[in-house]
Design a protein around this motif. Sequence first.
Motif, short mmCIF file in Angstrom:
data_model
loop_
_atom_site.label_atom_id
_atom_site.label_comp_id
_atom_site.label_asym_id
_atom_site.label_seq_id
_atom_site.Cartn_x
_atom_site.Cartn_y
_atom_site.Cartn_z
N SER A 202 0.81 -1.23 0.00
CA SER A 202 0.00 0.00 0.00
C SER A 202 0.84 1.28 0.00
CB SER A 202 -0.93 0.00 1.22
OG SER A 202 -0.14 -0.06 2.40
N GLY A 203 2.09 1.20 0.45
CA GLY A 203 2.93 2.40 0.55
C GLY A 203 3.43 2.86 -0.81
N PRO A 204 4.29 3.92 -0.83
CA PRO A 204 4.87 4.39 -2.09
C PRO A 204 5.87 3.37 -2.65
CG PRO A 204 5.75 5.64 -0.24
CD PRO A 204 4.69 4.77 0.31
N PHE A 205 5.99 3.32 -3.97
CA PHE A 205 6.85 2.36 -4.65
C PHE A 205 8.32 2.56 -4.27
CE2 PHE A 205 9.70 1.92 -8.38
CZ PHE A 205 9.73 0.54 -8.45
N ALA A 206 9.04 1.44 -3.97
CA ALA A 206 10.49 1.47 -3.74
C ALA A 206 11.08 0.15 -4.22
CB ALA A 206 10.79 1.68 -2.26
N PHE A 207 12.26 0.24 -4.85
CA PHE A 207 12.86 -0.91 -5.53
C PHE A 207 14.38 -0.75 -5.45
CE2 PHE A 207 14.87 -1.79 -9.66
CZ PHE A 207 14.39 -3.01 -10.07
N LEU A 208 15.09 -1.81 -5.05
CA LEU A 208 16.56 -1.75 -4.96
C LEU A 208 17.15 -2.44 -6.18
CD1 LEU A 208 19.04 -1.02 -3.17
CD2 LEU A 208 18.94 -3.36 -2.30
N ALA A 209 17.95 -1.69 -6.95
CA ALA A 209 18.57 -2.26 -8.16
C ALA A 209 19.70 -3.21 -7.75
CB ALA A 209 19.11 -1.15 -9.05
N ASP A 243 23.29 7.69 0.10
CA ASP A 243 23.14 8.80 1.05
C ASP A 243 21.81 9.53 0.91
OD1 ASP A 243 25.71 8.34 2.08
OD2 ASP A 243 26.60 9.46 0.41
N GLY A 244 20.97 9.08 -0.03
CA GLY A 244 19.66 9.72 -0.22
C GLY A 244 19.67 10.85 -1.23
N ASN A 245 20.82 11.08 -1.91
CA ASN A 245 20.87 12.13 -2.94
C ASN A 245 20.17 11.66 -4.21
OD1 ASN A 245 22.61 13.72 -1.27
ND2 ASN A 245 24.30 12.37 -1.85
N VAL A 246 19.47 12.58 -4.86
CA VAL A 246 18.74 12.24 -6.10
C VAL A 246 19.74 12.21 -7.26
CG1 VAL A 246 16.91 12.90 -7.69
CG2 VAL A 246 16.61 13.25 -5.23
N ILE A 247 19.84 11.08 -7.94
CA ILE A 247 20.77 10.94 -9.08
C ILE A 247 20.08 11.39 -10.37
CG2 ILE A 247 22.09 9.28 -10.45
CD1 ILE A 247 22.19 7.57 -7.85
N GLU A 248 18.83 10.98 -10.56
CA GLU A 248 18.06 11.40 -11.74
C GLU A 248 16.58 11.10 -11.53
OE1 GLU A 248 18.34 9.12 -15.41
OE2 GLU A 248 19.24 7.45 -14.33
N THR A 249 15.77 11.74 -12.33
CA THR A 249 14.33 11.46 -12.32
C THR A 249 13.90 11.03 -13.71
OG1 THR A 249 13.84 13.77 -12.81
CG2 THR A 249 13.84 13.13 -10.49
N GLY A 250 12.81 10.27 -13.80
CA GLY A 250 12.34 9.81 -15.11
C GLY A 250 11.02 9.08 -14.98
N ARG A 251 10.74 8.23 -15.95
CA ARG A 251 9.52 7.43 -15.93
C ARG A 251 9.86 5.97 -16.19
NH1 ARG A 251 4.73 9.95 -15.80
NH2 ARG A 251 4.79 12.22 -15.98
N ALA A 252 9.03 5.08 -15.66
CA ALA A 252 9.22 3.64 -15.89
C ALA A 252 8.66 3.31 -17.27
CB ALA A 252 8.50 2.84 -14.82
N THR A 253 9.53 3.40 -18.30
CA THR A 253 9.04 3.22 -19.67
C THR A 253 8.68 1.77 -19.98
OG1 THR A 253 11.31 2.99 -20.41
CG2 THR A 253 10.33 5.18 -20.57
N GLU A 281 18.75 6.58 -17.14
CA GLU A 281 20.01 6.55 -17.89
C GLU A 281 21.25 6.51 -16.99
OE1 GLU A 281 20.06 9.84 -20.54
OE2 GLU A 281 18.27 9.17 -21.65
N LYS A 282 21.13 6.94 -15.74
CA LYS A 282 22.31 7.02 -14.86
C LYS A 282 22.26 6.04 -13.69
CE LYS A 282 22.89 11.97 -15.72
NZ LYS A 282 22.74 13.29 -15.11
N ALA A 283 21.08 5.63 -13.29
CA ALA A 283 20.94 4.77 -12.10
C ALA A 283 21.72 3.48 -12.29
CB ALA A 283 19.47 4.45 -11.87
N THR A 284 22.30 2.99 -11.19
CA THR A 284 23.13 1.79 -11.26
C THR A 284 22.82 0.86 -10.09
OG1 THR A 284 25.39 0.99 -11.53
CG2 THR A 284 25.08 2.82 -10.02
N VAL A 285 23.60 -0.20 -10.00
CA VAL A 285 23.44 -1.19 -8.94
C VAL A 285 23.58 -0.53 -7.57
CG1 VAL A 285 24.64 -3.15 -7.90
CG2 VAL A 285 24.17 -3.12 -10.35
N ALA A 286 22.77 -0.99 -6.62
CA ALA A 286 22.74 -0.50 -5.23
C ALA A 286 22.01 0.84 -5.09
CB ALA A 286 24.13 -0.40 -4.62
N ASN A 287 21.50 1.42 -6.20
CA ASN A 287 20.67 2.62 -6.10
C ASN A 287 19.23 2.21 -5.78
OD1 ASN A 287 22.24 4.56 -8.78
ND2 ASN A 287 22.86 4.24 -6.68
#
Length: 608
Positions: A202-209, A243-253, A281-287
């Motif tokens: 029920s909560g907001p979406f979260a996913f570990l790469a 550390d919680g810094n935003v790397i990029e934003t986008g959409r789940a295409t 385009e920038k997100a990687t493993v462990a993000n």
Amino acid sequence: MSRALRNIAIIAHVDHGKTTLVDQLFRQSGTFRENQRVEERAMDSGDLEKERGITILAKCTSVEWRDTRINIVDTPGHADFGAEVERILSMVDGVILLVDAAEGPMPQTKFVTGKALALGLRPIVVVNKIDRGDARPTEVLDEVFDLFVSLDANDEQLDFPVLYASGRDGYASEDTEARSGTLDPLFERIVAHVPSPGLDESGPFAFLATLLDRDPFMGRVLTGRVQAGTIRVNDPIRALDADGNVIETGRATKLMSFDGLERVPVDSARAGDIIALAGLEKATVANTIADPAVTQPIEAQPIDPPTLAMRFAVNDSPLAGREGDKVTSRMIRDRLFREAETNVAIRVTESADKDSFEVAGRGELQLGVLIETMRREGFELGISRPRVLFGTDENGKRTEPFEQVVIDVDDEYSGTVVEKMQRRKAELLDMRPSGAGKTRITFSAPSRGLIGYHGEFLSDTRGTGIMNRLFDRYDAYKGPIEGRTNGVLISMGAGEAVPYALNALEERGELFIGGGTKIYEGMLIGENAKPDDLEVNPLKSKQLTNFRSTGKDDAIRLTPPRIMTLEQAIAYIDDDEMVEVTPKSIRLRKAELDPNERKKQKRKSEAA
């Protein structure tokens, strides 16, 4: 509401039968049709995986069994690919520990099991290959229990269910004497013993790469488990670092789930599902990939540091560019950084002159696989001798990586192995008979001393010895270790090797080349029987005269040369030598081809 979903990983030592067992799970769950032609070990899809018989990349799959969806992750068994294992275990709720009924728990079993127990996962133990003639299931089960105790397993983890199986023949049972049947007992155990994910939908979406690969049409594809909430195609998402810094934003295409060996597009996914996601385009493993409202990243498993490094340089030999089509530093740079992007256990550093790159990894096998892959893609490279990465302790003293080495040899060779290992500064930890005229010897050895030893070990044991290595710790520097005792034969000219000249050189040592081989100045053409390097002329032809010889000239019969594999060549070379790797050839050479420059450098190093 809890769904009928189970996420499991299969963990085991190299060659204990993981991938074969998964093949049978596919067949008996109806994932493959009865008449469908499927390659053996379908999960090992890469050419190198098929050739070497090992799993290099972790792969996700799923089967449906009696209305329960079971997501399965097939993990690498070799410690060099341990970074894959560590991340994958965070995606699953249970593990199947597969152990060979004759060999028992091995070093990599210990490595992966330790990671699983530390995460609180409760294993199902499957004693595989129960039909082997030398199977010893009772002793192996005792060894597994002892292993769990040594890894600080809790009472719940020590109360593990056990099945006896033959992955090849497709049966499992609680009876050690069973020699037929199906894998239904294993499916039943998975459903009963492994908990469903039980995550908040029920909560907001979260996913570990946890895995990353590239697709020519979709770009970066991140695989992992949805830890919370629900996601639909085109939902807005963003990537957060540790550390919680935003790397990029986008959409789940694009969203994909796993069905057998295929990735299948889906419209949505919810907590507990293992999915692949494209759109960033920038997100990687462990993000952490999450809904824009999420600010707290999911804690990621730390990855053990690299312990070994090699220099990858542009091929500057006189034969460069003749066999490969990817020879420039820019092409090599792009390929290495692309590898480091998807394989977080590898670290790439560019040199100041931009012509070479230091590639650090977890072991010789991992870096050897990367070099072999690049060579097949058309690259030409110059590779240096591997060197270990030193560290410092809290007192500022030098430390180096140590490995636990478990060796199984015939009794008659055990003395030779112990002597050779002690010369390499290894410490004997345990030595015991393992039955059938074999001895199991355990050492703690500096990684530095093991570089290049495997070929010598196989010669000493007439090819019958088995050596398994596992990174253990960083500890105090052990001092100098003797290297190669023989010098090399170095070509003093360029052209094609002449059999007449090689015949005369055979008494000097063992040759690496045959007649007609293309050679150049500074190339290593053999091993000298003495400790010094020797410059020789393999181009000298027989003097022609107008006198007839009394007897007919004997045909020259050369001893077959020693042809080295890539791993053998990398292990053989010394610090002032390199391996030239092209799609068609593996050549050994001096790093400095000019003999005068070599002498200058030698004088400088001696003076230093």
